[in-house]
Design a protein around this motif. Structure first.
Motif, PDB file in Angstrom:
ATOM      1  N   LEU A  76       0.847  -1.191   0.000  1.00 45.73           N
ATOM      2  CA  LEU A  76       0.000   0.000   0.000  1.00 45.73           C
ATOM      3  C   LEU A  76       0.885   1.245   0.000  1.00 45.73           C
ATOM      4  CD1 LEU A  76      -2.697  -1.140   2.595  1.00 45.73           C
ATOM      5  CD2 LEU A  76      -2.729  -1.381   0.105  1.00 45.73           C
ATOM      6  N   THR A  77       0.274   2.403  -0.199  1.00 47.88           N
ATOM      7  CA  THR A  77       1.045   3.642  -0.229  1.00 47.88           C
ATOM      8  C   THR A  77       0.555   4.600   0.837  1.00 47.88           C
ATOM      9  OG1 THR A  77       1.433   3.405  -2.605  1.00 47.88           O
ATOM     10  CG2 THR A  77       1.867   5.548  -1.634  1.00 47.88           C
ATOM     11  N   ALA A  78       1.410   4.833   1.812  1.00 45.95           N
ATOM     12  CA  ALA A  78       1.178   5.881   2.801  1.00 45.95           C
ATOM     13  C   ALA A  78       1.900   7.135   2.291  1.00 45.95           C
ATOM     14  CB  ALA A  78       1.694   5.443   4.170  1.00 45.95           C
ATOM     15  N   SER A  79       2.493   7.882   3.165  1.00 45.53           N
ATOM     16  CA  SER A  79       3.254   9.080   2.808  1.00 45.53           C
ATOM     17  C   SER A  79       3.914   9.581   4.080  1.00 45.53           C
ATOM     18  CB  SER A  79       2.320  10.163   2.253  1.00 45.53           C
ATOM     19  OG  SER A  79       2.980  11.414   2.191  1.00 45.53           O
ATOM     20  N   ARG A  80       5.057  10.242   3.946  1.00 44.93           N
ATOM     21  CA  ARG A  80       5.643  10.846   5.150  1.00 44.93           C
ATOM     22  C   ARG A  80       4.702  11.893   5.721  1.00 44.93           C
ATOM     23  NH1 ARG A  80       6.605  15.692   5.169  1.00 44.93           N
ATOM     24  NH2 ARG A  80       7.578  15.488   7.217  1.00 44.93           N
ATOM     25  N   VAL A  81       3.748  12.369   4.916  1.00 49.59           N
ATOM     26  CA  VAL A  81       2.774  13.362   5.373  1.00 49.59           C
ATOM     27  C   VAL A  81       1.884  12.809   6.480  1.00 49.59           C
ATOM     28  CG1 VAL A  81       0.758  14.718   4.626  1.00 49.59           C
ATOM     29  CG2 VAL A  81       2.827  14.687   3.232  1.00 49.59           C
ATOM     30  N   TYR A  82       1.811  11.489   6.642  1.00 45.17           N
ATOM     31  CA  TYR A  82       0.956  10.960   7.711  1.00 45.17           C
ATOM     32  C   TYR A  82       1.440  11.426   9.083  1.00 45.17           C
ATOM     33  CZ  TYR A  82       3.691   7.095   9.884  1.00 45.17           C
ATOM     34  OH  TYR A  82       4.582   6.346  10.609  1.00 45.17           O
ATOM     35  N   LEU A  83       2.669  11.899   9.171  1.00 43.32           N
ATOM     36  CA  LEU A  83       3.196  12.441  10.417  1.00 43.32           C
ATOM     37  C   LEU A  83       2.675  13.842  10.698  1.00 43.32           C
ATOM     38  CD1 LEU A  83       6.862  11.236   9.910  1.00 43.32           C
ATOM     39  CD2 LEU A  83       5.146  10.228  11.421  1.00 43.32           C
ATOM     40  N   GLY A  84       2.026  14.452   9.691  1.00 47.68           N
ATOM     41  CA  GLY A  84       1.460  15.784   9.824  1.00 47.68           C
ATOM     42  C   GLY A  84       2.072  16.742   8.826  1.00 47.68           C
TER      43      GLY A  84
END
Length: 245
Positions: free
Chosen positions: A133-141
């Motif tokens: 799947l694809t998350a993103s470093r943006v999930y940290l805010g």
């Protein structure tokens, strides 16, 4: 030929990271299913790589079910699924229409669930495999991306839970978390924002779609056969902190 004879379905395959992954996997010997919602670019990408083109709306359960059924009817199995399809609708949260919040969550998070569920059903019944799947470093805010960050944080939780549930079947589930990558999506970013993102990256540059594709290759290949439930950051080190001035 690290994927020789493996059947791999890739969503978001017509552009950017998905297209780079499609081309790389073709060179590595995979038999491919290219998935996108944009029919024209999808046909071109599939033709260039010898992939089976499959138009799919990842946020539509019926479309996902139908698409996976067609892929299985063609190949009889799926050894890997790499899910990139996603969208952004950026704004500060107090300016964000509810419609934009719900759309991003539906495509990015619900879409990931639907694709992963369909992949799981195909693999549990036939053979073990790898779901990426694809998350993103943006999930940290990240400023102005409350909906996107929330959707990608959800993908991280989904990844870890599915890894727990599917381990007994030999199915591995991992997520990629790209940083600032040169794609159509980041091309829309204002120049000042772009400069700040690169300045905050220890390697001092944006990443390329191919660099993310190689990470996906590792996670789909047998080289990662004892890795599951992980989030692999492909972000030039940005997650560890800002680059020194």
């Amino acid at each position: 030929m690290r994927l020789k004879d493996k059947v791999v379905l890739i969503t978001g395959a017509a552009h950017g990271i998905g297209r780079a992954t499609l081309e790389l996997f073709a060179r590595e010997g995979a038999r491919l299913v290219a998935v996108d919602i944009e029919e024209g670019p999808l046909e071109e990408a599939a033709s260039a790589t010898g992939a089976m083109p499959l138009r799919m709306d990842v946020a539509d359960p019926a479309s996902v079910e139908r698409g996976f059924g067609e892929a299985l009817a063609r190949f009889g199995r799926l050894d890997g699924v790499v899910h990139y399809a996603g969208i952004t609708r950026d704004n500060f949260h107090w300016k964000m229409p509810l419609e934009d919040w719900e759309l991003v969550l539906r495509v990015n998070l619900t879409g990931s669930f639907l694709v992963a569920r369909a992949a799981s059903e195909a693999m549990r019944e036939r053979n073990p495999g790898s779901i990426v799947l694809t998350a993103s470093r943006v999930y940290l805010g990240n400023l102005g991306q409350a909906n996107y960050a929330a959707s990608k944080a959800g993908v991280v939780g989904l990844t870890r839970t599915l890894a727990l549930e599917l381990g007994r079947y030999g199915i591995r589930v991992n997520a990629l978390a790209p940083g600032f990558i040169e794609t159509r999506m980041t091309a829309k970013v204002p120049e000042k924002v772009r400069e700040k993102a690169i300045q905050a990256t220890p390697l001092g540059r944006a990443g390329s779609p191919l660099e993310v594709a190689y990470a996906a290759l590792f996670l789909v290949s047998d080289e990662s056969s004892f890795i599951t439930g992980q989030v692999l950051f492909v972000d030039g080190g940005r997650t560890i902190g800002a680059a020194p001035a």
